[in-house]
Design an enzyme around this catalytic site. Structure first.
Site, PDB file in Angstrom:
ATOM      1  N   HIS A  37      12.288  19.028 -16.514  1.00 42.87           N
ATOM      2  CA  HIS A  37      12.546  18.878 -15.082  1.00 42.87           C
ATOM      3  C   HIS A  37      11.346  18.299 -14.325  1.00 42.87           C
ATOM      4  O   HIS A  37      11.440  18.038 -13.127  1.00 42.87           O
ATOM      5  CB  HIS A  37      12.929  20.233 -14.470  1.00 42.87           C
ATOM      6  N   HIS A  52       8.446  16.422  -9.768  1.00 41.00           N
ATOM      7  CA  HIS A  52       9.229  17.622 -10.061  1.00 41.00           C
ATOM      8  C   HIS A  52      10.633  17.431  -9.498  1.00 41.00           C
ATOM      9  O   HIS A  52      10.805  17.278  -8.288  1.00 41.00           O
ATOM     10  CB  HIS A  52       8.551  18.828  -9.412  1.00 41.00           C
TER      11      HIS A  52
END
Length: 130
Positions: A37, A52
């Site tokens: 992620h 992110h």
């Protein structure tokens, strides 16, 4: 809160319109999170950048995320880094907002975000002044 408090550094948040995360500049991939992620890169000019994808998406354990690079890869601006299924993020109940942070912000005179624009792969969204 971690991002908005600038605990990790100064940056910018965007709402992605597609699931392709690209490199903001000429960089070296320094870390890819196990859960895919997030990715960290080091720019040729020294900025330590964290990208992110989503809020709390670490809980998805990589489902819906695909790394398109490996640690140590050298990438150019606009090269793909991650492929993300935004619908899976939303279906799992998470916010897909994506942040880009300059983790070594303290090394620079200024790190300013460019706001209120529609972001494309050609957009300048952070201005870093040495």
């Amino acid at each position: 809160e971690t991002f908005s408090s600038e605990m990790l550094g100064k940056g910018v948040a965007i709402i992605p319109s597609d699931g392709l995360v690209t490199s903001p500049s000429n960089d070296t991939v320094s870390m890819i999170f196990d859960t895919l992620h997030a990715v960290s890169i080091i720019a040729d000019t020294g900025e330590e950048v964290l990208i992110h994808v989503g809020l709390d998406t670490v809980k998805m354990r990589g489902e819906g995320f695909e790394a398109l690079v490996a640690v140590g890869d050298i990438v150019k601006a606009k090269d793909p880094l991650l492929k993300v299924d935004l619908n899976k993020i939303k279906e799992a109940g998470f916010d897909p907002v994506t942040v880009m942070i300059i983790c070594n912000s303290d090394n620079y005179k200024s790190v300013e975000s460019v706001t209120d624009i529609t972001v494309t792969n050609d957009s300048e969204i952070l201005v870093v002044i040495p």
